[in-house]
Write an enzyme that holds these catalytic residues in place. Structure first.
Site, PDB file in Angstrom:
ATOM      1  N   ASP A  62     -11.436  20.577  55.797  1.00 41.45           N
ATOM      2  CA  ASP A  62     -12.506  21.117  54.971  1.00 41.45           C
ATOM      3  C   ASP A  62     -13.383  21.937  55.915  1.00 41.45           C
ATOM      4  O   ASP A  62     -13.285  21.818  57.140  1.00 41.45           O
ATOM      5  CB  ASP A  62     -13.311  20.009  54.271  1.00 41.45           C
ATOM      6  CG  ASP A  62     -14.132  20.575  53.098  1.00 41.45           C
ATOM      7  OD1 ASP A  62     -14.277  21.817  53.005  1.00 41.45           O
ATOM      8  OD2 ASP A  62     -14.634  19.782  52.271  1.00 41.45           O
TER       9      ASP A  62
HETATM   10  C1  BGC Z   1     -16.058  22.397  50.244  1.00 36.74           C
HETATM   11  C2  BGC Z   1     -14.617  22.702  49.869  1.00 36.74           C
HETATM   12  C3  BGC Z   1     -14.416  24.186  49.793  1.00 36.74           C
HETATM   13  C4  BGC Z   1     -14.818  24.827  51.112  1.00 36.74           C
HETATM   14  C5  BGC Z   1     -14.657  26.339  51.120  1.00 36.74           C
HETATM   15  C6  BGC Z   1     -16.484  23.153  51.501  1.00 36.74           C
HETATM   16  O1  BGC Z   1     -17.846  23.001  51.726  1.00 36.74           O
HETATM   17  O2  BGC Z   1     -16.218  21.020  50.449  1.00 36.74           O
HETATM   18  O3  BGC Z   1     -14.307  22.117  48.639  1.00 36.74           O
HETATM   19  O4  BGC Z   1     -13.082  24.475  49.480  1.00 36.74           O
HETATM   20  O5  BGC Z   1     -16.188  24.521  51.369  1.00 36.74           O
HETATM   21  O6  BGC Z   1     -15.518  26.946  50.248  1.00 36.74           O
END
Ligand code: BGC
Length: 703
Positions: free
Chosen positions: A230
Site C-alpha cells: 500500500d
Molecule cells: C490506500 C489504497 C490506495 C492507495 C493509492 C492508499 O492510501 O490505502 O487503497 O489504493 O492509497 O491511492
C-alpha cells in the site's frame, strides 16, 4: 517466458532495483495513484484506484471523466456476481481507455464493525460473500487485459491509526474470516496483483511478513501474480522484498538507494530481487493489451451497468404497505440529501463522473410529482450554506463538510405539505472515508436531534392525515434505526449508489424494479451490541486515544456469527432485504458426494410483482472439539427475474472443504464428525427449508 529470463540476465542490479520501486503520483495519466519506472525496453505502466470507479483527474483545461459505479458495499448487496463482473469489466475498459494497466481494486477487508471508515469500499462481514464478489470483480477487470488488485492484505479493518496499528488476532480467526475472503478471491478469481496493507499483523507489518506474502499467499494458495505495498506501507524495503513484495509503492529515490546499498552489502541477496523483478515483468506482460489502449468507451452502456448494479443493490428494510408508489403520486421530499446526494465515500475510493443524478433530479424527471416549494427550499438552503464551489466538491466527494441541520421547516409548513401531498420522503445521509472511522455518536451512527425532530414532525403530520412516510438512507453504512423506525412506513437503503442515484431511487419507489438487495452485514440495533465494541482494547485499541494495537477479542464471532451464536437480536439480520413480491421455497434436495454437496430447490414467485430472490445456504455444524458458530454461509444464488407464478430450480454446489474449521492444534482444516444441518433461507434468520447430513469420521485438509 524465455524473454523474461533473457532480460533478467542482462539487467544490472541498479536497473532491477528501479523496476521494483514505483513512482507516485503518476506522471503520464493525471490523477492516477502511481506508475512503475521504465527501464531499457521495459515500459512504465500506470496504476490507479479504485473500487467505485477509475480515479483519475484532469488538468485545469481537461477533465477526464469516468463512470461512478455503486460503492462495493452496494455491489455486495446485489448478491449477484454476474452484475459485479459486468461492473469490473466496464471499469477496466475505462482504465484501458485512459492508459491505466492496473486497477487498485477490489477492496475486500472484512466489515469487522460497522464504523470502519472504508467499509463502503469493502463488500461484507462474511468472507464467502466478500471473496465471491471480489472474484467476480477480478474476472471482469482482467477479461480486458487490465490487472485487478486485491487489497488490503490483511486485517486492515479500521482507519484509526491505520498505518501503524498492530492487529492482534488468532490464527483461527485469520484463517476462517480475514484471510478466507482473500483465499476465495485468489483461488476463484486468479488476480494478477495484490496489495499488502498498512497495518501490522501480530507484531509484524503485513508488507514485511514472509509467512503472509510467501507461505500463505503463494505456497498455500498458489497465487502467481505481483505483490505491491500500500502507498508508503511498512518501514523497511529490504525486509519487504525478502518477505515477498515485488513492487514498492509509491516508492521514491531514497528507497532506490536503500535497496541498492543492501544489494551491494549482501543484505538483499539477488535471488529475492530477481523474484520481484520477474513478477513485475510478468505483470507488464499480462497487461500489455491494456497499454495498446481502446479508442472509445460506450459511456451510455456503462451508465446502464452502473444503474443496473445500483438497482439490484437497494435494500428494502421495512415496508408497511407504503411502496411501490403509483405514477402521479405527489411527494413531499424532506432532507438536504435530496440535493447533496452522496454518490460515493471519500478518499481513494471516489472518482469523477460526468454527472451525478441527485435524488431530487431523479424524482423531478420521474412520474412522481415533487412538491417544488418544499424542494426549492432545501435547494436554496443547501446552496446558501455551501456555496456553489463547495457543493461541486461535495458532489465529487472531495470535501468533508459539516452535516447541515435538517429541520428547516416549521410544524405549520409540514402540515401544509402533508395536506397537499400523498406521501413524504425523508432523505438521511452519512458519508465516511479513508483515514477516519465513523463514530457511535449523534449525527453519525445515531441520528442527530434535528433529524429526529424532522422525522417526528413529518410522521405526525402525514400519519394524522392517513398518509405514508418513507425514509431513504443514502449512507456509507448502518445508522441506528430501532428507536425511530416505527415512525415511518418504509425504509430504503440506497447506500452510496454512484452517478445514477436519483434515477435508481425514483424507479425503485415507482416499482419499475422490485428491490432485490440483501444486507451484506448485520444492521445492529445499537452500538453496544457490536461484538468488536465490547471493550476499548477490542476497538479502537490501546491506548484508547492513540492506539498502537487492537485485539480482535471476538475472534471468529464476527457479524452474524456473533449475533446468532450469542442470541443477540439485530435491527436487521445479515442477508435480510424485502421485496415487493413474495417467494416460496420448495422441494429441497441434498446430494452428498466424496467431494461436496449439491443443494437444489425450487423458488416460486407467489406475489404480484416481478422480482429476484437471493437464496442463501447456511450450514450449522455439530459442536465438537473445535467450538463452532451457530451457522455459516456456505453458498448463495440470485434467481433470474421471476414473474408472478414463475419458478426456477436453483442449484448450489458446496465443496466439502468449505465445511472445515481451522484446527489450531493441528494447523490444518478439520471437518468433525456428526450431524450437519443445511439451512436454506431468504436471510440468515428467515430459514425456509432444512435438511441434515452426517459426516462419519473426521476429515483433515492441509492449509
Ligand atoms: C490506500 C489504497 C490506495 C492507495 C493509492 C492508499 O492510501 O490505502 O487503497 O489504493 O492509497 O491511492
Amino acid at each position: 517466458m524465455a524473454w523474461l529470463e533473457n532480460l533478467l540476465a542482462v539487467l544490472t542490479a541498479e536497473e532491477k532495483v528501479r523496476l521494483v520501486v514505483g513512482v507516485g503520483p503518476a506522471r503520464i495519466v493525471p490523477g492516477a495513484a502511481g506508475e512503475t519506472r521504465a527501464v531499457r525496453i521495459v515500459p512504465s505502466i500506470t496504476l490507479t484506484d479504485g473500487p467505485s470507479g477509475v480515479r483519475i483527474e484532469g488538468s485545469e483545461k481537461v477533465w477526464y471523466y469516468t463512470t461512478a459505479f455503486p460503492a462495493p458495499i452496494m455491489l455486495a448487496s446485489t448478491w449477484n456476481p454476474d452484475v459485479v463482473e459486468r461492473v469490473g469489466r466496464a471499469m477496466a475498459e475505462e482504465a484501458k481507455y485512459y492508459g491505466v494497466s492496473v486497477l487498485l481494486a477490489p477492496g475486500l477487508n472484512i466489515h469487522r464493525h460497522p464504523m470502519c471508515g472504508r467499509n463502503f469500499e469493502y463488500f461484507s462481514e462474511d468472507p464467502l460473500l466478500s471473496g465471491r464478489m471480489a472474484a467476480a470483480f477480478v474476472r471482469g477487470v482482467q477479461s480486458v487485459g487490465v490487472a485487478a488488485t486485491l487489497k488490503h492484505f490483511v486485517a486492515n479493518d479500521q482507519e484509526i491509526n491505520r498505518t501503524t496499528i498492530d492487529t492482534i488476532v488468532s490464527e483461527r480467526a485469520l484463517r476462517e474470516i480475514y484471510l478466507k475472503a482473500f483465499e476465495v478471491a485468489v483461488k476463484e478469481g486468479r488476480p494478477w496483483a495484490i496489495m499488502c496493507s498498512y497495518n501490522k499483523l501480530n507484531g509484524r507489518y503485513t508488507c514485511q511478513s514472509e509467512w503472509l506474502l510467501t507461505k500463505v499467499l503463494r505456497d498455500e494458495w498458489g497465487f502467481d501474480g505481483l505483490v505491491m505495498t500500500d502507498w508508503g506501507a511498512g518501514d523497511n524495503p529490504v525486509e519487504q522484498i525478502k518477505a515477498g513484495v515485488d513492487l514498492i509503492m509509491p516508492g521514491n529515490d531514497e528507497i532506490v538507494k536503500w535497496l541498492e546499498e543492501a544489494v551491494r552489502k549482501g543484505a538483499l541477496p539477488l535471488q529475492y530481487l530477481d523474484r520481484a523483478v520477474k513478477n513485475v515483468l510478468k505483470l507488464i506482460e499480462r497487461t500489455s493489451t491494456a497499454r495498446s489502449g481502446v479508442k472509445s468507451v460506450d459511456w451510455d452502456e456503462h451508465a446502464r451497468i452502473a444503474y443496473e448494479a445500483a438497482i439490484e443493490g437497494v435494500v428494502l428494510l421495512k415496508n408497511s404497505g407504503a411502496l411501490p408508489l403509483k405514477p402521479g403520486t405527489r411527494v413531499a421530499v424532506f432532507g438536504t440529501g435530496q440535493v447533496e446526494t452522496l454518490k460515493s465515500g471519500m478518499g481513494s475510493g471516489h472518482n469523477h463522473p460526468r454527472y451525478t443524478i441527485t435524488i431530487l433530479d431523479g424524482l423531478r424527471k420521474s412520474e412522481l410529482v415533487v412538491d417544488e416549494e418544499l424542494s426549492s427550499k432545501y435547494e436554496g438552503y443547501v446552496l446558501s450554506k455551501r456555496g456553489k464551489e463547495q457543493l461541486e466538491k461535495l458532489y465529487k466527494c472531495e470535501v468533508m463538510l459539516e452535516r447541515l441541520p435538517q429541520d428547516i421547516v416549521s410544524e405549520e409548513e409540514v402540515a401544509k405539505y402533508a395536506e397537499r401531498n400523498n406521501v413524504a420522503l425523508i432523505v438521511i445521509t452519512r458519508i465516511s472515508g479513508e483515514g477516519w472511522d465513523r463514530k457511535p455518536v449523534k449525527g453519525d451512527f445515531y441520528l442527530a436531534d434535528d433529524e429526529i425532530k424532522l422525522i417526528d414532525m413529518v410522521s405526525k403530520a402525514f400519519h394524522e392525515r392517513g398518509k405514508k412516510v418513507i425514509a431513504i438512507l443514502n449512507v456509507a453504512g448502518p445508522v441506528e434505526v430501532a428507536s425511530w423506525r416505527d415512525k415511518v412506513d418504509a425504509i430504503l437503503v440506497i447506500w452510496l449508489p454512484g452517478q445514477e442515484a436519483g434515477k435508481v431511487v425514483a424507479d425503485i419507489l415507482l416499482g419499475k424494479a422490485s428491490p432485490s438487495g440483501k444486507l451484506p452485514l448485520t444492521w445492529p440495533k445499537d452500538w453496544k451490541d457490536v461484538p468488536a465494541a465490547k471493550a476499548p482494547e477490542c476497538y479502537p485499541g490501546t491506548p484508547q486515544n492513540n492506539p498502537r494495537f487492537v485485539v480482535y477479542c471476538e475472534d471468529i464471532y464476527v457479524g452474524y456469527r456473533y449475533y446468532d451464536t450469542y442470541n443477540i437480536e439485530p435491527a436487521y439480520e445479515f442477508g435480510y432485504g424485502l421485496s415487493y413480491t413474495k417467494f416460496e421455497y420448495r422441494n429441497l434436495r441434498v446430494e452428498k458426494s466424496e467431494t461436496g454437496l449439491r443443494v437444489s430447490l425450487e423458488v416460486i414467485n407467489t406475489g404480484n410483482y416481478p422480482g429476484k430472490e437471493v437464496v442463501q445456504v447456511y450450514i450449522k455444524a455439530p459442536q465438537g472439539r473445535i467450538p463452532k458458530p451457530f451457522q455459516e454461509l456456505k453458498g448463495f444464488k440470485k434467481t433470474k427475474l421471476l414473474n408472478p407464478g414463475e419458478s426456477e430450480r436453483i442449484e448450489i454446489e458446496i465443496p466439502l472443504r468449505e465445511l472445515a474449521s481451522f484446527d489450531i492444534d493441528k494447523k490444518a482444516w478439520a471437518i468433525e464428525p456428526g450431524v450437519y444441518q443445511i439451512r436454506v433461507g431468504s436471510s440468515s434468520r428467515d430459514i425456509r427449508l432444512t435438511a441434515t447430513f452426517t459426516i462419519d469420521k473426521e476429515l483433515v485438509f492441509s492449509p
